[in-house]
Design a protein around this motif. Structure first.
Motif, mmCIF file in Angstrom:
data_model
loop_
_atom_site.group_PDB
_atom_site.id
_atom_site.type_symbol
_atom_site.label_atom_id
_atom_site.label_comp_id
_atom_site.label_asym_id
_atom_site.label_seq_id
_atom_site.Cartn_x
_atom_site.Cartn_y
_atom_site.Cartn_z
ATOM 1 N N CYS A 134 0.816 -1.226 0.000
ATOM 2 C CA CYS A 134 0.000 0.000 0.000
ATOM 3 C C CYS A 134 0.843 1.267 0.000
ATOM 4 O O CYS A 134 0.313 2.364 0.184
ATOM 5 N N THR A 135 2.148 1.156 -0.224
ATOM 6 C CA THR A 135 3.045 2.312 -0.116
ATOM 7 C C THR A 135 2.652 3.453 -1.042
ATOM 8 O O THR A 135 2.399 3.259 -2.231
ATOM 9 N N VAL A 136 2.596 4.650 -0.477
ATOM 10 C CA VAL A 136 2.384 5.888 -1.238
ATOM 11 C C VAL A 136 3.443 6.883 -0.765
ATOM 12 O O VAL A 136 4.172 6.624 0.193
ATOM 13 N N LEU A 137 3.525 8.008 -1.445
ATOM 14 C CA LEU A 137 4.423 9.062 -0.992
ATOM 15 C C LEU A 137 3.607 10.151 -0.312
ATOM 16 O O LEU A 137 2.578 10.590 -0.843
ATOM 17 N N ILE A 138 4.050 10.567 0.849
ATOM 18 C CA ILE A 138 3.457 11.701 1.554
ATOM 19 C C ILE A 138 4.577 12.710 1.753
ATOM 20 O O ILE A 138 5.549 12.431 2.451
ATOM 21 N N ASP A 139 4.441 13.844 1.086
ATOM 22 C CA ASP A 139 5.517 14.843 1.049
ATOM 23 C C ASP A 139 6.826 14.198 0.610
ATOM 24 O O ASP A 139 7.886 14.407 1.215
ATOM 25 N N GLU A 151 -4.923 12.259 9.006
ATOM 26 C CA GLU A 151 -3.524 12.630 9.216
ATOM 27 C C GLU A 151 -2.903 13.235 7.963
ATOM 28 O O GLU A 151 -1.910 13.967 8.051
ATOM 29 N N ALA A 152 -3.440 12.881 6.812
ATOM 30 C CA ALA A 152 -2.826 13.275 5.542
ATOM 31 C C ALA A 152 -3.276 14.653 5.055
ATOM 32 O O ALA A 152 -2.835 15.110 4.003
ATOM 33 N N GLN A 153 -4.143 15.309 5.820
ATOM 34 C CA GLN A 153 -4.575 16.657 5.441
ATOM 35 C C GLN A 153 -3.388 17.610 5.392
ATOM 36 O O GLN A 153 -2.497 17.562 6.233
ATOM 37 N N GLY A 154 -3.397 18.494 4.388
ATOM 38 C CA GLY A 154 -2.348 19.496 4.295
ATOM 39 C C GLY A 154 -1.034 18.966 3.758
ATOM 40 O O GLY A 154 -0.044 19.701 3.722
ATOM 41 N N LYS A 155 -1.010 17.708 3.347
ATOM 42 C CA LYS A 155 0.206 17.104 2.818
ATOM 43 C C LYS A 155 0.024 16.756 1.347
ATOM 44 O O LYS A 155 -1.092 16.661 0.850
ATOM 45 N N THR A 156 1.121 16.558 0.661
ATOM 46 C CA THR A 156 1.081 16.188 -0.746
ATOM 47 C C THR A 156 1.181 14.676 -0.863
ATOM 48 O O THR A 156 2.179 14.081 -0.445
ATOM 49 N N ILE A 157 0.154 14.062 -1.407
ATOM 50 C CA ILE A 157 0.084 12.611 -1.520
ATOM 51 C C ILE A 157 0.287 12.214 -2.984
ATOM 52 O O ILE A 157 -0.335 12.786 -3.882
#
Length: 229
Positions: free
Chosen positions: A119-124, A137-143
Motif C-alpha cells: 500500500c506504499t504511497v508518498l506523503i511529502d 492525518e494526511a490533510q495538508g500534505k502532498t500525496i
C-alpha cells in the motif's frame, strides 16, 4: 470475621457496619448514557498511545472524548496534484479513502498492518504505508500514488525501469515497490547499492524478484538523470 459472617449477600452490612460490594462496584466508570471506557475503546478503535492515556480520564473527560464510529468529518486531501473534499470517519485509513472513496486502486490492500508494503504511497515525497496512516492525518500534505507517476498515458521513469527489468511476477506488490523506489530516488538521485537495498527493505515480494527489483531501481535512477521524470 467468621465464615458465616463472610457469607453476607451483596449490599448487606456485617456487624461492624461494613457493606459487602455488589457487582456495580466493580464495573468500569460509566458516564451519562452508560458509555464506558471499555465501550469507548471497542467502538472507536483508537491507537495504542491514546489507549494508554485513557485509564486516567475522568467520567466527564470520557464523555467529551466519545466519538461514535459512524460520525464523519470534512477533510481535504491533495492527491496527485488534485484537491479532493471528502467526508470521512476518523478511523478510516488513507488506503481506504484512496481506494474506496477516490477510486485510486493502484495502492494495494495487503497485510493491513505495515509489514508488506503493498500500500506504499508518498506523503511529502516520503514513502509511507497507507494502511497505517489515517486519512485525517494526511490533510495538508502532498500525496502521490502510483497513478500520479504517469505522464499522461506514458509511464514514468520508475515504472518504465520496472517494466524493462521484469521486476515483477504476479505484480501485486509492484505498485508499492515502485512507490518505495520513487521515494528513494527523490531523496537519493544517484543511490548506492546499499542505499537501494535499505530503501527497498520495507517492501516484500512473495515471488522473490528482488534481484530484478534492485536492478530496476538503478535503471530508474539512470532514466531520471537522463531527463525522464
Amino acid at each position: 470475621m467468621g465464615w458465616a459472617q463472610s457469607r453476607l449477600k451483596p449490599g448487606e452490612q456485617n456487624e461492624s457496619g461494613v457493606r459487602m460490594k455488589d457487582d456495580k462496584d466493580h464495573k468500569d466508570c460509566a458516564c451519562k448514557g452508560g458509555f464506558t471506557r471499555r465501550a469507548f475503546l471497542t467502538t472507536v478503535g483508537i491507537g495504542a498511545a491514546a489507549a494508554a492515556a485513557l485509564p486516567n480520564l475522568t467520567c466527564a473527560e470520557e464523555q467529551a472524548a466519545e466519538l461514535p464510529a459512524g460520525d464523519v468529518t470534512k477533510i481535504m486531501l491533495k492527491v496527485n496534484g488534485v484537491e479532493h473534499k471528502l467526508l470521512v470517519e476518523p478511523r478510516w485509513t488513507l488506503l481506504f479513502a484512496l481506494r474506496e472513496k477516490l477510486g485510486l486502486t493502484g495502492s494495494k490492500v495487503g497485510c493491513e498492518r505495515g509489514e508488506c508494503g503493498a500500500c506504499t504511497v508518498l506523503i511529502d515525497d516520503e514513502p509511507r504505508y497507507a494502511c497505517l496512516t489515517l486519512a485525517v492525518e494526511a490533510q495538508g500534505k502532498t500525496i502521490t500514488t502510483i497513478e500520479g507517476l504517469l505522464n499522461g498515458e506514458e509511464l514514468g521513469a520508475t515504472q518504465q525501469a520496472f517494466l524493462e527489468n521484469d521486476a515483477f511476477q504476479c505484480g501485486y506488490c509492484t505498485p508499492g515497490q515502485i512507490m518505495a523506489a520513487e521515494g528513494l530516488l527523490r531523496k537519493y538521485p544517484n543511490p548506492t547499492d546499499e542505499q537501494i537495498r535499505h530503501g527497498m527493505a520495507g517492501n516484500l515480494c512473495r515471488c522473490g524478484t528482488y534481484d530484478h527489483i534492485f536492478k530496476a531501481v538503478a535503471r530508474a535512477a539512470e532514466l531520471k538523470r537522463g531527463g525522464k521524470s
